[in-house]
Design an enzyme around this catalytic site. Structure first.
Site, PDB file in Angstrom:
ATOM      1  N   ASP A 130      15.507  12.298  55.670  1.00  0.00           N
ATOM      2  CA  ASP A 130      14.991  11.002  55.230  1.00  0.00           C
ATOM      3  C   ASP A 130      14.135  10.415  56.346  1.00  0.00           C
ATOM      4  OD1 ASP A 130      16.579  11.324  53.015  1.00  0.00           O
ATOM      5  OD2 ASP A 130      18.031   9.775  53.537  1.00  0.00           O
ATOM      6  N   ARG A 180       8.427  15.128  51.158  1.00  0.00           N
ATOM      7  CA  ARG A 180       8.850  14.260  50.035  1.00  0.00           C
ATOM      8  C   ARG A 180       8.071  12.958  50.215  1.00  0.00           C
ATOM      9  NH1 ARG A 180      14.194  11.653  51.326  1.00  0.00           N
ATOM     10  NH2 ARG A 180      15.321  13.361  50.375  1.00  0.00           N
TER      11      ARG A 180
HETATM   12  C1  FAD Z   1      14.422  10.707  46.067  1.00  0.00           C
HETATM   13  C2  FAD Z   1      14.010   9.533  46.891  1.00  0.00           C
HETATM   14  C3  FAD Z   1      14.149   9.598  48.266  1.00  0.00           C
HETATM   15  C4  FAD Z   1      13.741   8.533  49.046  1.00  0.00           C
HETATM   16  N1  FAD Z   1      13.794   8.640  50.412  1.00  0.00           N
HETATM   17  C5  FAD Z   1      13.303   7.640  51.167  1.00  0.00           C
HETATM   18  C6  FAD Z   1      13.208   7.775  52.583  1.00  0.00           C
HETATM   19  O1  FAD Z   1      13.574   8.793  53.164  1.00  0.00           O
HETATM   20  N2  FAD Z   1      12.716   6.728  53.294  1.00  0.00           N
HETATM   21  C7  FAD Z   1      12.290   5.570  52.681  1.00  0.00           C
HETATM   22  O2  FAD Z   1      11.816   4.654  53.376  1.00  0.00           O
HETATM   23  N3  FAD Z   1      12.385   5.421  51.343  1.00  0.00           N
HETATM   24  C8  FAD Z   1      12.869   6.412  50.582  1.00  0.00           C
HETATM   25  N4  FAD Z   1      12.937   6.255  49.219  1.00  0.00           N
HETATM   26  C9  FAD Z   1      12.746   4.914  48.611  1.00  0.00           C
HETATM   27  C10 FAD Z   1      11.280   4.635  48.319  1.00  0.00           C
HETATM   28  O3  FAD Z   1      10.565   4.524  49.526  1.00  0.00           O
HETATM   29  C11 FAD Z   1      11.110   3.339  47.511  1.00  0.00           C
HETATM   30  O4  FAD Z   1      11.625   2.270  48.220  1.00  0.00           O
HETATM   31  C12 FAD Z   1      11.769   3.383  46.132  1.00  0.00           C
HETATM   32  O5  FAD Z   1      11.660   4.636  45.561  1.00  0.00           O
HETATM   33  C13 FAD Z   1      11.106   2.368  45.184  1.00  0.00           C
HETATM   34  O6  FAD Z   1       9.754   2.675  45.034  1.00  0.00           O
HETATM   35  P1  FAD Z   1       9.120   3.289  43.682  1.00  0.00           P
HETATM   36  O7  FAD Z   1       8.219   4.396  44.092  1.00  0.00           O
HETATM   37  O8  FAD Z   1      10.164   3.638  42.727  1.00  0.00           O
HETATM   38  O9  FAD Z   1       8.142   2.161  43.157  1.00  0.00           O
HETATM   39  P2  FAD Z   1       8.356   0.625  42.834  1.00  0.00           P
HETATM   40  O10 FAD Z   1       6.985   0.103  42.579  1.00  0.00           O
HETATM   41  O11 FAD Z   1       9.166  -0.039  43.898  1.00  0.00           O
HETATM   42  O12 FAD Z   1       9.209   0.653  41.518  1.00  0.00           O
HETATM   43  C14 FAD Z   1       8.706   1.167  40.299  1.00  0.00           C
HETATM   44  C15 FAD Z   1       9.720   0.902  39.193  1.00  0.00           C
HETATM   45  O13 FAD Z   1      10.912   1.669  39.456  1.00  0.00           O
HETATM   46  C16 FAD Z   1      12.071   0.934  39.128  1.00  0.00           C
HETATM   47  N5  FAD Z   1      12.834   0.668  40.365  1.00  0.00           N
HETATM   48  C17 FAD Z   1      12.435   0.907  41.646  1.00  0.00           C
HETATM   49  N6  FAD Z   1      13.415   0.596  42.514  1.00  0.00           N
HETATM   50  C18 FAD Z   1      14.455   0.144  41.775  1.00  0.00           C
HETATM   51  C19 FAD Z   1      15.763  -0.341  42.100  1.00  0.00           C
HETATM   52  N7  FAD Z   1      16.184  -0.416  43.351  1.00  0.00           N
HETATM   53  N8  FAD Z   1      16.573  -0.717  41.076  1.00  0.00           N
HETATM   54  C20 FAD Z   1      16.168  -0.614  39.785  1.00  0.00           C
HETATM   55  N9  FAD Z   1      14.935  -0.181  39.428  1.00  0.00           N
HETATM   56  C21 FAD Z   1      14.085   0.187  40.391  1.00  0.00           C
HETATM   57  C22 FAD Z   1      11.604  -0.352  38.511  1.00  0.00           C
HETATM   58  O14 FAD Z   1      11.498  -0.139  37.120  1.00  0.00           O
HETATM   59  C23 FAD Z   1      10.218  -0.538  39.120  1.00  0.00           C
HETATM   60  O15 FAD Z   1       9.367  -1.317  38.344  1.00  0.00           O
HETATM   61  C24 FAD Z   1      13.267   7.345  48.423  1.00  0.00           C
HETATM   62  C25 FAD Z   1      13.109   7.289  47.044  1.00  0.00           C
HETATM   63  C26 FAD Z   1      13.454   8.378  46.282  1.00  0.00           C
HETATM   64  C27 FAD Z   1      13.228   8.303  44.812  1.00  0.00           C
END
Ligand code: FAD
Length: 317
Positions: A130, A180
């Site tokens: 991560d 990722r």
């Molecule tokens: C497999 C995976 C690994 C990750 N690893 C890391 C990492 O190593 N370091 C890091 O900084 N971040 C990590 N993240 C988190 C990432 O950076 C984002 O903060 C998170 O994925 C929300 O962004 P989004 O791309 O879904 O878009 P967004 O624009 O934030 O969300 C898009 C849509 O997704 C849904 N959604 C998003 N988050 C939520 C929530 N918490 N609860 C409910 N619905 C939600 C909603 O419908 C929203 O409208 C990871 C995410 C994933 C999926």
């Protein structure tokens, strides 16, 4: 504003203790965390396997403060990797560098990471690192590059909100790294990260294009349909098969979208966190979607009402 508040609360010790002790904190966390034990995490992974998706298990923990804790975290991952063998579950593992002792020294962290990656290699499995706050990005990437020089079963998360990420992605592709791509979940200043969501999304799309044009396998980690559709368009324009890349999503978020991607023939991997240290993970999920707070408040009120009812019953006895 909510994002900043929740991320600022992530290291708050008083709130952490309060939520961990209370039933409602735990109950709410169960929306995003598979449970406290490896058995519960494996059951969640088995359910995903049945639904045609893969998993990556994350033993919750970060910012360890002594060598014994870091070694213990690494040992937990070794047990996890042993347990996955023969369990009939399609799952990899994912850890945080600060859980492996990054704040105690790069060499110590490298050694713990290597123990995990080496065991995974023995079992023909794969490990994801991560990415945490920007103060640790450079050291995390250096540790990754050193690991990647000896092992090809390790990937690294890169955050689209950081200005530096395009250069990092290009450098990682040059060494054959596996990335990722995510948007980024920490509180960062405008000196290092795009402050506006629109710019983060545009950078995510640009980096998706770079990754999917690289000829290597990578993961696109998002629940944002615009990002996912863009990746599908790029993959189709480049003539990539569905086996050439994967989508990753978090446990408990947009299960409908996870199922749709599986139905459409895409590879989907779900990140399954488990363990007792769920508080900072929960704060980051609240920061991403403050509407989640309403669910938390409902859980609090329901529990308070239930306690009050029990108190009244007790008093009448
Ligand atoms: C497999 C995976 C690994 C990750 N690893 C890391 C990492 O190593 N370091 C890091 O900084 N971040 C990590 N993240 C988190 C990432 O950076 C984002 O903060 C998170 O994925 C929300 O962004 P989004 O791309 O879904 O878009 P967004 O624009 O934030 O969300 C898009 C849509 O997704 C849904 N959604 C998003 N988050 C939520 C929530 N918490 N609860 C409910 N619905 C939600 C909603 O419908 C929203 O409208 C990871 C995410 C994933 C999926």
């Amino acid at each position: 504003m909510w994002r900043t508040i929740f991320l600022a609360l992530a290291p708050n010790e008083t709130l952490r203790r309060l939520l961990i002790r209370s039933g409602f904190g735990k109950q709410f966390a169960s929306r995003f965390v598979a449970g406290e034990t490896i058995g519960e995490a494996m059951s969640a992974a088995a359910e995903l396997t049945r639904r045609g998706a893969a998993a990556e298990l994350d033993y919750l923990g970060e910012h360890v403060t002594n060598e014994a804790q870091a070694a213990q975290a690494a040992s937990t991952y070794l047990d996890m990797l042993d347990r996955i063998v023969g369990a009939g579950v399609e799952t990899q593992v994912s850890f945080k560098p600060s859980q492996m002792g990054l704040e105690l020294g790069d060499d110590l962290c490298y050694d713990n990471c290597e123990r995990v990656v080496e065991r995974a290699a023995q079992h023909n499995n794969f490990v994801w690192m991560d990415m945490e706050g920007s103060d640790s990005t450079e050291r995390t990437i250096q540790i990754y590059k050193k690991l990647r020089a000896s092992y090809d079963n390790v990937g690294i998360a890169i955050q689209a909100y950081l200005y530096r990420s395009k250069a990092d992605v290009e450098a990682l592709i040059a060494i054959g790294g596996t990335v990722r791509l995510c948007k980024g979940a920490y509180n960062e200043g405008a000196d290092v990260a795009f402050p506006h969501k629109r710019d983060v999304d545009n950078n995510f799309k640009r980096l998706t294009e770079v990754l999917l044009s690289s000829g290597h396998y990578h993961a696109i980690a998002s629940h944002d349909e615009k990002m996912l559709n863009h990746a599908i368009e790029i993959a189709s324009a480049r003539g990539l098969s569905n086996e050439a890349f994967e989508f990753q999503m978090l446990y408990g978020i947009r299960r409908d979208l996870q199922a749709k991607l599986v139905r459409d023939g895409h590879r989907v991997r779900v990140y399954i966190p488990y363990g007792e240290q769920w508080y900072p993970y929960l704060m980051r999920r609240l920061a991403e979607r403050p509407a989640n707070l309403l669910f938390l408040l409902k859980a609090v009120i329901t529990e308070m009402r239930a306690k009050k009812r029990m108190g009244l019953k007790g008093a009448s006895r």
